[in-house]
Design a protein around this motif. Structure first.
Motif, short mmCIF file in Angstrom:
data_model
loop_
_atom_site.label_atom_id
_atom_site.label_comp_id
_atom_site.label_asym_id
_atom_site.label_seq_id
_atom_site.Cartn_x
_atom_site.Cartn_y
_atom_site.Cartn_z
N ASP A 109 32.63 3.73 -36.01
CA ASP A 109 32.40 3.43 -37.41
C ASP A 109 31.12 2.64 -37.63
O ASP A 109 30.45 2.21 -36.69
CB ASP A 109 33.59 2.65 -37.98
N THR A 110 30.79 2.39 -38.87
CA THR A 110 29.59 1.65 -39.22
C THR A 110 29.81 0.16 -39.02
O THR A 110 30.92 -0.30 -38.79
CB THR A 110 29.24 1.92 -40.69
N ASP A 111 28.71 -0.62 -39.14
CA ASP A 111 28.83 -2.06 -39.00
C ASP A 111 29.57 -2.68 -40.19
O ASP A 111 30.08 -3.80 -40.10
CB ASP A 111 27.44 -2.70 -38.88
N ASN A 112 29.60 -1.99 -41.31
CA ASN A 112 30.30 -2.50 -42.48
C ASN A 112 31.31 -1.46 -42.95
O ASN A 112 31.12 -0.80 -43.97
CB ASN A 112 29.31 -2.80 -43.62
N PRO A 113 32.37 -1.27 -42.19
CA PRO A 113 33.32 -0.21 -42.51
C PRO A 113 34.10 -0.51 -43.78
O PRO A 113 34.40 -1.66 -44.07
CB PRO A 113 34.26 -0.20 -41.30
N ASN A 114 34.38 0.53 -44.56
CA ASN A 114 35.26 0.33 -45.69
C ASN A 114 36.70 0.41 -45.20
O ASN A 114 36.95 0.55 -44.01
CB ASN A 114 34.98 1.36 -46.80
N ASP A 115 37.65 0.33 -46.14
CA ASP A 115 39.05 0.24 -45.72
C ASP A 115 39.51 1.46 -44.94
O ASP A 115 40.18 1.35 -43.92
CB ASP A 115 39.94 0.04 -46.95
N THR A 116 39.13 2.66 -45.41
CA THR A 116 39.52 3.87 -44.71
C THR A 116 38.92 3.90 -43.31
O THR A 116 39.58 4.28 -42.34
CB THR A 116 39.08 5.11 -45.51
N GLU A 117 37.68 3.48 -43.20
CA GLU A 117 37.02 3.46 -41.89
C GLU A 117 37.64 2.42 -40.98
O GLU A 117 37.71 2.60 -39.76
CB GLU A 117 35.52 3.21 -42.08
N GLU A 118 38.08 1.31 -41.55
CA GLU A 118 38.78 0.31 -40.74
C GLU A 118 40.05 0.89 -40.16
O GLU A 118 40.38 0.67 -38.99
CB GLU A 118 39.11 -0.92 -41.59
N ASN A 119 40.78 1.64 -40.97
CA ASN A 119 42.00 2.28 -40.48
C ASN A 119 41.68 3.25 -39.35
O ASN A 119 42.37 3.30 -38.33
CB ASN A 119 42.69 3.03 -41.62
N THR A 120 40.61 4.03 -39.53
CA THR A 120 40.21 4.97 -38.51
C THR A 120 39.81 4.24 -37.23
O THR A 120 40.13 4.68 -36.12
CB THR A 120 39.03 5.82 -39.01
N GLU A 121 39.12 3.13 -37.39
CA GLU A 121 38.67 2.36 -36.24
C GLU A 121 39.86 1.77 -35.47
O GLU A 121 39.89 1.76 -34.24
CB GLU A 121 37.73 1.25 -36.69
N ILE A 122 40.84 1.26 -36.20
CA ILE A 122 42.05 0.73 -35.56
C ILE A 122 42.78 1.85 -34.83
O ILE A 122 43.24 1.68 -33.70
CB ILE A 122 42.96 0.08 -36.61
N SER A 123 42.88 3.01 -35.47
CA SER A 123 43.54 4.15 -34.82
C SER A 123 42.81 4.52 -33.53
O SER A 123 43.43 4.80 -32.50
CB SER A 123 43.56 5.35 -35.77
N ALA A 124 41.47 4.53 -33.59
CA ALA A 124 40.68 4.88 -32.41
C ALA A 124 40.88 3.86 -31.29
O ALA A 124 40.96 4.21 -30.11
CB ALA A 124 39.21 4.98 -32.79
N LEU A 125 40.94 2.57 -31.65
CA LEU A 125 41.18 1.53 -30.65
C LEU A 125 42.50 1.76 -29.93
O LEU A 125 42.57 1.72 -28.69
CB LEU A 125 41.18 0.16 -31.34
N LEU A 126 43.55 2.01 -30.69
CA LEU A 126 44.86 2.22 -30.08
C LEU A 126 44.89 3.49 -29.24
O LEU A 126 45.53 3.53 -28.18
CB LEU A 126 45.93 2.27 -31.17
N GLU A 127 44.20 4.52 -29.69
CA GLU A 127 44.13 5.75 -28.91
C GLU A 127 43.49 5.51 -27.55
O GLU A 127 43.92 6.04 -26.53
CB GLU A 127 43.34 6.82 -29.68
N ARG A 128 42.43 4.70 -27.54
CA ARG A 128 41.74 4.43 -26.28
C ARG A 128 42.58 3.56 -25.35
O ARG A 128 42.54 3.73 -24.13
CB ARG A 128 40.40 3.74 -26.56
N GLU A 129 43.32 2.63 -25.91
CA GLU A 129 44.01 1.64 -25.09
C GLU A 129 45.39 2.09 -24.60
O GLU A 129 45.87 1.60 -23.58
CB GLU A 129 44.17 0.34 -25.88
#
Length: 315
Positions: A109-129
Motif C-alpha cells: 500500500d501507499t505511505d498514506n493508506p485510506n481505510d480500504t487500503e488499511e484493511n487490505t494491508e492488514i489482510s496482506a500482513l496476516l496472509e504472510r504471517e
C-alpha cells in the motif's frame, strides 16, 4: 467460508463506512448486523471506563463509542469492551505494518493508506504471517459423522386447518367457538373435500381461500399445540379433537408427512472443508495476534484471543 473470509472472526473492526475487512457468506444460515451510522451516534452516552492505549497510542472514547454500533450486546458495558478490543487489535496490527514500512520492508500500500487500503494491508500482513491450513479427508469425514444431525433437512408436514374464532372475547364467546369446533370435528371425518368446503365457509384465517391449506410447514413454524396435534395424526386424517391457541380453536388435518433427508458426505464435503480451514486459520490468526499482544503495552482492555469459532457448515 475461506480463510480470506474468516478475518472478521478475530474481531478486526469495520471501517467507518460500516464495511468489514471481508464480506463473508457463511455456509450456515448466518445474519450479520450493522446498519451504518444512526442519527445520534455522536451523542451516544459513553461508559466511564479506563483509557485505552496500545503502545502509548490512545484509542479515544469517541472512537470506541462509534465502534460500539458494530458490536450489539445485551449490555452497554459488554458492547464497549468488544468495541475497544476490536480497535486495539486493529491498532496493534497497524503499528506492526508501520514498523515494517519504516524498516524498508516491501508493503502493498501507499505511505498514506485510506481505510480500504488499511484493511487490505492488514489482510496482506496476516496472509504472510499465517501458515496455510491443511485439512484432511479424514478430518472432514470425522466432522460429518460427529455432526450428522446438521446435515439433515427438516421434516415437513403438509397440513390444513380451520380456525374458529370467538365472536367476542368473553367466556361465553370462547365457549361457543369451542363447541362449534368440536361439532366440526365430529361431522367432517377424514374426507378431504368436506374439510376444504368447511374451511372456505367457516375458517377465520386467510388460508380459508386456499381450502385451509397451511402448505408445507416445519417444526417451530406453528403454534406448539397445533404442531403437536398435527404430528399425532396419520396421513390423510383430520383431528378428532380441536386445538386451542391464542387465536381461537383449530380443526387440523394432516395431508402428508415428508421425512427429512440426510445430505450425503460427498455433497457436504466442500462446505465442511471450507469451514474447517477457516476455523484453523482463525485459530492461527488469534495466536499470532496474541503473541503480538504479549510483547505490547496495552492499557484499558484485555485481548483474550483464545476463543475458537463454532460456526456450522450446515443450516
Amino acid at each position: 467460508m475461506s480463510k480470506d473470509n474468516a478475518i472478521q472472526y478475530i474481531e478486526l473492526p469495520p471501517s467507518p463506512t460500516g464495511a468489514k475487512l471481508q464480506d463473508p457468506v457463511l455456509p450456515s444460515a448466518c445474519e450479520v448486523g450493522g446498519c451504518g451510522y444512526g442519527p445520534d451516534v455522536e451523542h451516544t452516552p459513553m461508559p466511564a471506563f479506563a483509557e485505552v492505549r496500545v503502545n502509548g497510542v490512545e484509542i479515544t472514547a469517541e472512537e470506541i463509542a462509534r465502534e460500539m454500533q458494530y458490536h450489539p450486546a445485551p449490555e452497554g458495558e459488554i458492547a464497549w469492551h468488544q468495541a475497544a478490543r476490536a480497535l486495539a487489535i486493529r491498532e496493534l496490527l497497524q503499528q506492526v505494518i508501520a514498523s515494517r514500512r519504516h524498516k524498508g520492508q516491501r508493503q502493498n500500500d501507499t505511505d498514506n493508506p485510506n481505510d480500504t487500503e488499511e484493511n487490505t494491508e492488514i489482510s496482506a500482513l496476516l496472509e504472510r504471517e499465517l501458515p496455510a491450513a491443511h485439512v484432511t479427508e479424514e478430518e472432514c469425514r470425522r466432522y460429518y459423522d460427529g455432526h450428522i444431525h446438521r446435515f439433515r433437512t427438516p421434516d415437513l408436514f403438509e397440513a390444513a386447518h380451520i380456525l374458529i374464532e370467538p365472536i367476542e372475547d368473553t367466556d361465553s364467546g370462547r365457549l361457543q367457538a369451542e363447541q362449534q369446533a368440536r361439532q366440526l370435528t365430529s361431522e367432517l371425518g377424514n374426507d378431504a373435500e368436506s374439510f376444504a368446503a368447511a374451511a372456505r365457509e367457516l375458517s377465520g384465517c386467510p388460508t380459508a381461500q386456499q381450502d385451509g391449506s397451511l402448505g408445507q410447514v416445519r417444526r417451530g413454524e406453528l403454534d406448539r399445540a397445533v404442531q403437536q396435534a398435527l404430528e399425532a395424526l396419520a396421513e390423510g386424517c383430520t383431528g378428532r379433537e380441536p386445538v386451542q391457541s391464542r387465536f381461537g380453536w383449530h380443526v387440523v388435518r394432516l395431508h402428508r408427512r415428508i421425512p427429512g433427508q440426510t445430505l450425503p458426505f460427498e455433497l457436504a464435503r466442500e462446505k465442511i472443508l471450507d469451514m474447517l480451514e477457516a476455523r484453523a486459520w482463525v485459530t492461527s490468526a488469534s495466536r499470532f495476534i496474541g503473541e503480538l499482544a504479549r510483547t505490547a503495552n496495552i492499557e484499558g482492555v484485555q485481548l483474550d484471543l483464545n476463543a475458537s469459532t463454532t460456526e456450522s457448515p450446515a443450516s
